[in-house]
Design an enzyme around this catalytic site. Structure first.
Site, PDB file in Angstrom:
ATOM      1  N   LYS A 110       0.714  -1.387  -0.074  1.00  0.00           N
ATOM      2  CA  LYS A 110      -0.051  -0.101  -0.103  1.00  0.00           C
ATOM      3  C   LYS A 110       0.876   1.340   0.048  1.00  0.00           C
ATOM      4  O   LYS A 110       0.543   2.304  -0.788  1.00  0.00           O
ATOM      5  CB  LYS A 110      -0.970   0.004   1.119  1.00  0.00           C
ATOM      6  CG  LYS A 110      -1.992  -1.048   0.957  1.00  0.00           C
ATOM      7  CD  LYS A 110      -3.291  -1.082   1.816  1.00  0.00           C
ATOM      8  CE  LYS A 110      -4.346  -2.075   1.271  1.00  0.00           C
ATOM      9  NZ  LYS A 110      -4.962  -2.808   2.489  1.00  0.00           N
ATOM     10  N   LYS A 190      -4.138  -8.341  -9.691  1.00  0.00           N
ATOM     11  CA  LYS A 190      -5.364  -8.851  -8.826  1.00  0.00           C
ATOM     12  C   LYS A 190      -6.204  -8.009  -8.824  1.00  0.00           C
ATOM     13  O   LYS A 190      -6.320  -6.851  -8.732  1.00  0.00           O
ATOM     14  CB  LYS A 190      -4.655  -8.986  -7.283  1.00  0.00           C
ATOM     15  CG  LYS A 190      -5.467  -9.452  -6.286  1.00  0.00           C
ATOM     16  CD  LYS A 190      -5.006  -9.172  -4.895  1.00  0.00           C
ATOM     17  CE  LYS A 190      -5.942  -9.473  -3.689  1.00  0.00           C
ATOM     18  NZ  LYS A 190      -6.473  -8.450  -3.015  1.00  0.00           N
ATOM     19  N   LYS A 193     -10.841  -3.600  -4.847  1.00  0.00           N
ATOM     20  CA  LYS A 193     -11.305  -2.297  -5.116  1.00  0.00           C
ATOM     21  C   LYS A 193     -10.273  -1.212  -5.125  1.00  0.00           C
ATOM     22  O   LYS A 193     -10.398  -0.362  -5.714  1.00  0.00           O
ATOM     23  CB  LYS A 193     -11.858  -2.114  -3.654  1.00  0.00           C
ATOM     24  CG  LYS A 193     -12.848  -3.246  -3.358  1.00  0.00           C
ATOM     25  CD  LYS A 193     -13.565  -2.947  -1.854  1.00  0.00           C
ATOM     26  CE  LYS A 193     -12.722  -3.475  -0.508  1.00  0.00           C
ATOM     27  NZ  LYS A 193     -13.267  -4.829  -0.263  1.00  0.00           N
TER      28      LYS A 193
HETATM   29  P1  ADP Z   1      -9.939  -5.792  -1.848  1.00  0.00           P
HETATM   30  O1  ADP Z   1      -8.458  -6.073  -2.478  1.00  0.00           O
HETATM   31  O2  ADP Z   1     -10.751  -5.546  -3.027  1.00  0.00           O
HETATM   32  O3  ADP Z   1      -9.856  -4.528  -0.966  1.00  0.00           O
HETATM   33  P2  ADP Z   1     -10.110  -7.289   0.540  1.00  0.00           P
HETATM   34  O4  ADP Z   1      -8.743  -7.130   0.779  1.00  0.00           O
HETATM   35  O5  ADP Z   1     -11.130  -6.367   1.326  1.00  0.00           O
HETATM   36  O6  ADP Z   1     -10.288  -6.902  -0.855  1.00  0.00           O
HETATM   37  O7  ADP Z   1     -10.478  -8.715   0.500  1.00  0.00           O
HETATM   38  C1  ADP Z   1     -11.526  -9.449   1.044  1.00  0.00           C
HETATM   39  C2  ADP Z   1     -11.485 -10.981   1.226  1.00  0.00           C
HETATM   40  O8  ADP Z   1     -11.529 -11.197  -0.442  1.00  0.00           O
HETATM   41  C3  ADP Z   1     -10.153 -11.342   1.537  1.00  0.00           C
HETATM   42  O9  ADP Z   1     -10.601 -12.605   2.191  1.00  0.00           O
HETATM   43  C4  ADP Z   1      -9.394 -11.455   0.396  1.00  0.00           C
HETATM   44  O10 ADP Z   1      -8.532 -12.777   0.398  1.00  0.00           O
HETATM   45  C5  ADP Z   1     -10.349 -12.019  -0.636  1.00  0.00           C
HETATM   46  N1  ADP Z   1     -10.268 -11.413  -1.799  1.00  0.00           N
HETATM   47  C6  ADP Z   1     -10.050 -10.081  -2.350  1.00  0.00           C
HETATM   48  N2  ADP Z   1      -9.525 -10.031  -3.790  1.00  0.00           N
HETATM   49  C7  ADP Z   1      -9.325 -11.193  -4.274  1.00  0.00           C
HETATM   50  C8  ADP Z   1      -9.053 -11.786  -5.342  1.00  0.00           C
HETATM   51  N3  ADP Z   1      -8.650 -10.802  -6.284  1.00  0.00           N
HETATM   52  N4  ADP Z   1      -8.915 -13.002  -5.487  1.00  0.00           N
HETATM   53  C9  ADP Z   1      -9.249 -13.894  -4.505  1.00  0.00           C
HETATM   54  N5  ADP Z   1      -9.722 -13.476  -3.485  1.00  0.00           N
HETATM   55  C10 ADP Z   1      -9.741 -12.257  -3.013  1.00  0.00           C
END
Ligand code: ADP
Ligand code: TRP
Length: 324
Positions: A110, A190, A193
């Protein structure tokens, strides 16, 4: 067996969240005592608007329920309805080495992306450890990106237990769905959001179409063979079974398959897959008070489960009045 997981409510949930998290959460409610929460304290590291924060938590609650979370079976609560977690985070922060937090990939990533780091972002893994340890959770289903946070949680738990000579915390195990370890975003990174490369689970048809048509592809002509390890094919494959996948990949390798056709098929599959959940979500969204009741009841049940662990931690650390 206690299963615990949370989802940060800092945006609209996307299909990466579904395949990496929600789907497993719903499946695991059959296996043991499942506890899931909407991590709105965690969202404070990025969202700075109160109304938006409330909305994201509500929307995520609807998403969970629409995906099949059964509040009779599993506990669903909003993190900030259990503020005791923050006390535990403080207790844990005092046994967390700086070096451990400095090594966190999520923090380093980040900062590398240009996010202004504050103490909240740095200390995030300690709050996550508190989320997990407060329930003596055995199993924590998460995506691959959260694996290091789980290792940190185990480390912090061990340090507390060793410092106070008491087995207060259970060491949790991560459960990572290897088959869909990382869902790629529309730009090949990946899906996240933070990157603005998501396909939202419940976006309207128009917005979904825009996201799917925007998936990045190369300029290989239609007749030429195509590589299948690209984000378009990986996303498509999430909605296909093994034999469909084999057939599609063979067509891609043979040449003559246009990216546009794959995108059209992906859009249809997306709409079919999430269609029934979307209907259920619309019904739930029409009754917002019922959803708040679910969260209120969830917080009460979560408190009942966590109280003995909070008390044991306070007792071991010599906080408050000694137990008679
Ligand atoms: P973001 O990266 O969109 O902010 P989060 O970090 O809030 O998502 O992730 C919430 C959950 O979803 C976590 O358990 C995370 O491992 C899973 N997750 C988020 N993005 C992915 C992805 N691209 N592929 C697989 N799992 C994901
Ligand atoms: N950090 C997790 C994420 O970004 C969300 C989260 C917070 C979590 N606390 C947790 C996940 C505890 C599992 C267990 O996805």
């Amino acid at each position: 067996m206690r299963v615990l997981s949370g989802i940060q409510t800092s945006g609209t949930l996307h299909i990466g969240n579904y395949f990496g998290a929600l789907r497993q959460h719903v499946a695991l409610q059959e296996t043991g005592q499942a506890i899931y929460f909407l991590a709105d304290y965690h969202s404070m590291t990025s969202v700075r608007d109160a109304a938006v924060r409330r909305d994201y938590a509500r929307e995520a609650a609807l998403d969970y329920l629409a995906c099949g979370l059964d509040p009779q079976r599993a506990v669903l609560y909003r993190q900030s309805d259990l503020p005791e977690t923050c006390e535990l985070a403080w207790i844990l922060t005092t046994v967390t080495p700086m070096g451990l937090l400095q090594r966190a990939h999520s923090y380093k990533d980040k900062v590398a992306q240009g996010l202004q780091p504050d103490h909240g972002l740095f200390a995030y893994p300690v709050l996550m450890a508190a989320d997990i340890l407060q329930f003596n959770s055995d199993l924590v289903p998460v995506g691959q990106d959260q694996k290091q946070h789980l290792e940190m949680t185990r480390d912090i738990a061990q340090r507390f237990n060793a410092a106070y000579g008491a087995e207060v915390f259970v060491l949790p195990e991560p459960q990572i769905e290897e088959a869909v370890a990382v869902v790629p975003g529309t730009d090949g990174r990946k899906m996240s959001k933070t990157y603005g490369n998501t396909i939202e689970m419940f976006a309207g048809k128009k917005a979904l179409k825009k996201a799917v048509m925007g998936i990045v592809t190369d300029s290989t002509p239609v007749e030429a063979p195509k590589k299948t390890d690209t984000c378009l094919f990986q996303l498509w494959a999430l909605f296909a079974d093994a034999s469909e996948r084999e057939e599609m990949f063979a067509r891609a390798r043979a040449g003559g398959l246009g990216y546009g056709d794959v995108k059209k098929d992906l859009l249809e599959r997306l709409l079919d897959f999430f269609g029934p959940m979307r209907e259920r979500r619309e019904e739930l969204a029409a009754r917002p008070d019922d959803m708040e009741d679910v969260l209120r009841d969830g917080a009460a049940r979560a408190r009942t489960l966590a109280t003995p662990v909070f008390e044991a931690a306070r007792e071991a650390a010599g906080l408050g009045l000694a137990k008679p």
